[in-house]
Design a protein around this motif. Sequence first.
Motif, PDB file in Angstrom:
ATOM      1  N   GLU A 140       0.909  -1.447  -0.021  1.00 16.22           N
ATOM      2  CA  GLU A 140      -0.034  -0.089   0.048  1.00 16.22           C
ATOM      3  C   GLU A 140       0.834   1.343   0.019  1.00 16.22           C
ATOM      4  N   GLY A 141       0.521   1.978  -0.709  1.00 16.68           N
ATOM      5  CA  GLY A 141       1.186   3.460  -1.060  1.00 16.68           C
ATOM      6  C   GLY A 141       0.157   4.778  -0.436  1.00 16.68           C
ATOM      7  N   PRO A 142       0.835   5.714  -0.214  1.00 14.27           N
ATOM      8  CA  PRO A 142       2.203   6.156  -0.672  1.00 14.27           C
ATOM      9  C   PRO A 142       3.088   5.790   0.476  1.00 14.27           C
ATOM     10  N   ALA A 143       4.277   5.180   0.308  1.00 13.12           N
ATOM     11  CA  ALA A 143       5.313   5.117   1.140  1.00 13.12           C
ATOM     12  C   ALA A 143       6.768   5.164   0.358  1.00 13.12           C
ATOM     13  N   GLY A 144       7.546   5.460   1.086  1.00  9.07           N
ATOM     14  CA  GLY A 144       8.966   5.785   0.762  1.00  9.07           C
ATOM     15  C   GLY A 144       9.300   6.818  -0.135  1.00  9.07           C
ATOM     16  N   LEU A 145       8.251   7.771  -0.493  1.00 10.22           N
ATOM     17  CA  LEU A 145       8.344   8.814  -1.485  1.00 10.22           C
ATOM     18  C   LEU A 145       9.607   9.870  -1.147  1.00 10.22           C
ATOM     19  N   ASP A 146       9.991   9.891   0.164  1.00 10.61           N
ATOM     20  CA  ASP A 146      11.082  10.835   0.561  1.00 10.61           C
ATOM     21  C   ASP A 146      12.472  10.647  -0.191  1.00 10.61           C
ATOM     22  N   ALA A 147      12.518   9.276  -0.883  1.00  8.50           N
ATOM     23  CA  ALA A 147      13.636   8.896  -1.422  1.00  8.50           C
ATOM     24  C   ALA A 147      13.543   9.341  -2.977  1.00  8.50           C
ATOM     25  N   PHE A 148      12.621  10.035  -3.433  1.00  4.80           N
ATOM     26  CA  PHE A 148      12.472  10.694  -4.774  1.00  4.80           C
ATOM     27  C   PHE A 148      13.401  11.852  -4.723  1.00  4.80           C
ATOM     28  N   SER A 149      13.722  12.409  -3.531  1.00  5.43           N
ATOM     29  CA  SER A 149      14.565  13.499  -3.535  1.00  5.43           C
ATOM     30  C   SER A 149      15.936  13.010  -3.975  1.00  5.43           C
ATOM     31  N   ASN A 150      16.397  11.795  -4.035  1.00  5.35           N
ATOM     32  CA  ASN A 150      17.715  11.369  -4.656  1.00  5.35           C
ATOM     33  C   ASN A 150      17.603  11.230  -6.110  1.00  5.35           C
ATOM     34  N   ILE A 151      16.603  11.396  -6.818  1.00  2.00           N
ATOM     35  CA  ILE A 151      16.649  11.457  -8.048  1.00  2.00           C
ATOM     36  C   ILE A 151      17.263  12.862  -8.647  1.00  2.00           C
ATOM     37  N   ASP A 152      18.417  12.786  -9.049  1.00  2.00           N
ATOM     38  CA  ASP A 152      19.157  14.033  -9.434  1.00  2.00           C
ATOM     39  C   ASP A 152      19.052  14.245 -10.852  1.00  2.00           C
ATOM     40  N   SER A 153      19.671  15.254 -11.331  1.00  2.00           N
ATOM     41  CA  SER A 153      19.668  15.732 -12.663  1.00  2.00           C
ATOM     42  C   SER A 153      20.074  14.845 -13.585  1.00  2.00           C
ATOM     43  N   GLY A 154      19.465  14.521 -14.570  1.00  2.00           N
ATOM     44  CA  GLY A 154      20.018  13.488 -15.610  1.00  2.00           C
ATOM     45  C   GLY A 154      19.858  12.128 -15.227  1.00  2.00           C
ATOM     46  N   THR A 155      19.196  11.704 -14.246  1.00  2.00           N
ATOM     47  CA  THR A 155      18.971  10.331 -13.808  1.00  2.00           C
ATOM     48  C   THR A 155      17.909   9.809 -14.961  1.00  2.00           C
ATOM     49  N   LYS A 156      18.273   8.536 -15.092  1.00  4.48           N
ATOM     50  CA  LYS A 156      17.640   7.866 -16.304  1.00  4.48           C
ATOM     51  C   LYS A 156      16.614   6.921 -15.564  1.00  4.48           C
ATOM     52  N   VAL A 157      15.275   7.485 -16.041  1.00  2.00           N
ATOM     53  CA  VAL A 157      14.000   7.000 -15.378  1.00  2.00           C
ATOM     54  C   VAL A 157      13.195   6.476 -16.331  1.00  2.00           C
ATOM     55  N   ALA A 158      13.017   5.053 -16.633  1.00  4.09           N
ATOM     56  CA  ALA A 158      12.158   4.253 -17.414  1.00  4.09           C
ATOM     57  C   ALA A 158      10.699   4.489 -17.157  1.00  4.09           C
ATOM     58  N   LEU A 159       9.912   4.958 -18.204  1.00  2.60           N
ATOM     59  CA  LEU A 159       8.653   5.409 -18.221  1.00  2.60           C
ATOM     60  C   LEU A 159       7.920   4.856 -19.380  1.00  2.60           C
ATOM     61  N   GLN A 160       6.554   4.262 -18.880  1.00  7.10           N
ATOM     62  CA  GLN A 160       5.706   3.527 -19.993  1.00  7.10           C
ATOM     63  C   GLN A 160       5.030   4.695 -20.702  1.00  7.10           C
ATOM     64  N   ALA A 161       3.871   4.132 -21.525  1.00  6.16           N
ATOM     65  CA  ALA A 161       3.134   4.908 -22.385  1.00  6.16           C
ATOM     66  C   ALA A 161       2.442   5.898 -21.341  1.00  6.16           C
ATOM     67  N   ALA A 162       2.139   7.318 -21.917  1.00  7.04           N
ATOM     68  CA  ALA A 162       1.562   8.239 -21.056  1.00  7.04           C
ATOM     69  C   ALA A 162       0.086   7.770 -20.748  1.00  7.04           C
ATOM     70  N   THR A 163      -0.532   6.749 -21.353  1.00  6.36           N
ATOM     71  CA  THR A 163      -1.770   6.403 -20.665  1.00  6.36           C
ATOM     72  C   THR A 163      -1.891   5.233 -19.605  1.00  6.36           C
ATOM     73  N   SER A 164      -0.342   5.028 -19.143  1.00 11.02           N
ATOM     74  CA  SER A 164      -0.330   3.974 -18.161  1.00 11.02           C
ATOM     75  C   SER A 164      -0.389   4.718 -16.807  1.00 11.02           C
ATOM     76  N   PRO A 165      -1.458   4.134 -15.854  1.00 13.95           N
ATOM     77  CA  PRO A 165      -1.355   4.782 -14.612  1.00 13.95           C
ATOM     78  C   PRO A 165      -0.172   4.450 -13.670  1.00 13.95           C
ATOM     79  N   ALA A 166       0.278   3.121 -13.917  1.00 13.34           N
ATOM     80  CA  ALA A 166       1.195   2.651 -12.654  1.00 13.34           C
ATOM     81  C   ALA A 166       2.672   3.158 -13.449  1.00 13.34           C
TER      82      ALA A 166
END
Length: 335
Positions: free
Chosen positions: A169-195
């Motif tokens: 169950e979320g939300p949980a652990g979201l403070d860790a997103f502060s470590n996503i720094d400039s240029g980090t490669k983040v894989a994302l699915q299609a813009a219609t995907s909720p998850a």
Amino acid sequence: MRKPLIATSTLVVASLALAGCSGDTGGSDSGESGDWPDSITISLVPSVEGEDLAEALDPLTAYLSENLGIEVNGVVANDYAATVEALGADQAQVVITDAGSLYNATEQFGAELILRDVRFGATAYSAVAYTNNPDKYCDDEPVMANYAASDIELSFCNGIEPGETSMGEGPAGLDAFSNIDSGTKVALQAATSPAGYQYPIVAMQDAGIDTDADITQVPVEGNNNAVLSVYNGDAEVSFAYWDARTTVTEEAPDVAEKVVAFAYTEMIPNGGVAVSSSLPADLTEQLTTLMDDYADSSDEAADVMFNLVGLSDWTSETAEDEITRYGEILALFSN
């Protein structure tokens, strides 16, 4: 950044493979108790295809017809948005559809949400943030915990591991997103995907990340490839449904060690069942009870539920606030 196109956020006219639909519901416009129609039609997007369709639909519609004492027809929509179009045109009075279409049905046509889908005991799920760099995103050492749905061990950190009653169950652990720094490669699915896109984008933006400029988006197709992008080192972070690592265990047997779950977004609602406001209230009440009880009515019914729409049950605990929130998320990506 890819421009998001959300098909479910605005209704589009889509054709239906409708057969034997009755446009005369005979019910009252206000949904009050009154004369019942001779027949009603259910529109859905099933998990089965082709020649198995009639066989899959028949047990459910026969069960409802017998217990309601009226004819219940089942028809197939080309997509989820088309179920809403069918309801709006009175070609269907009941829809089994996804969360976005439930929101549209209630907002645009005054439909009543009567049931929510249950999968593995839950009516909602989180998007999971995965990484191959736990030193950067984990405040503690990753731990192994059992993922009950598949009975395998997977790795978690930041205290988000599932327990006896926890199901990610979320939300949980979201403070860790502060470590996503400039240029980090983040894989994302299609813009219609909720998850795979929508809820992760909102979560990152809430954490102060400019998802256009601060990260390098790595496009992937499907939840399995979101996991593999981190597994193979093509991205440092990815997002998928809870828990998509189970889809790649054959090709990536050590995925439990190499891909660590470090955060959950807020909950994403499953779909459910909505009915036209034109149906008499007592018919809606009986229909709700019958569908709520269907999965427990026989072994065949449980099999039909899983094979027809991939569910273990329906529940009358509709949690309308989750559907409303989903509508708000969709609106962010509608332009």
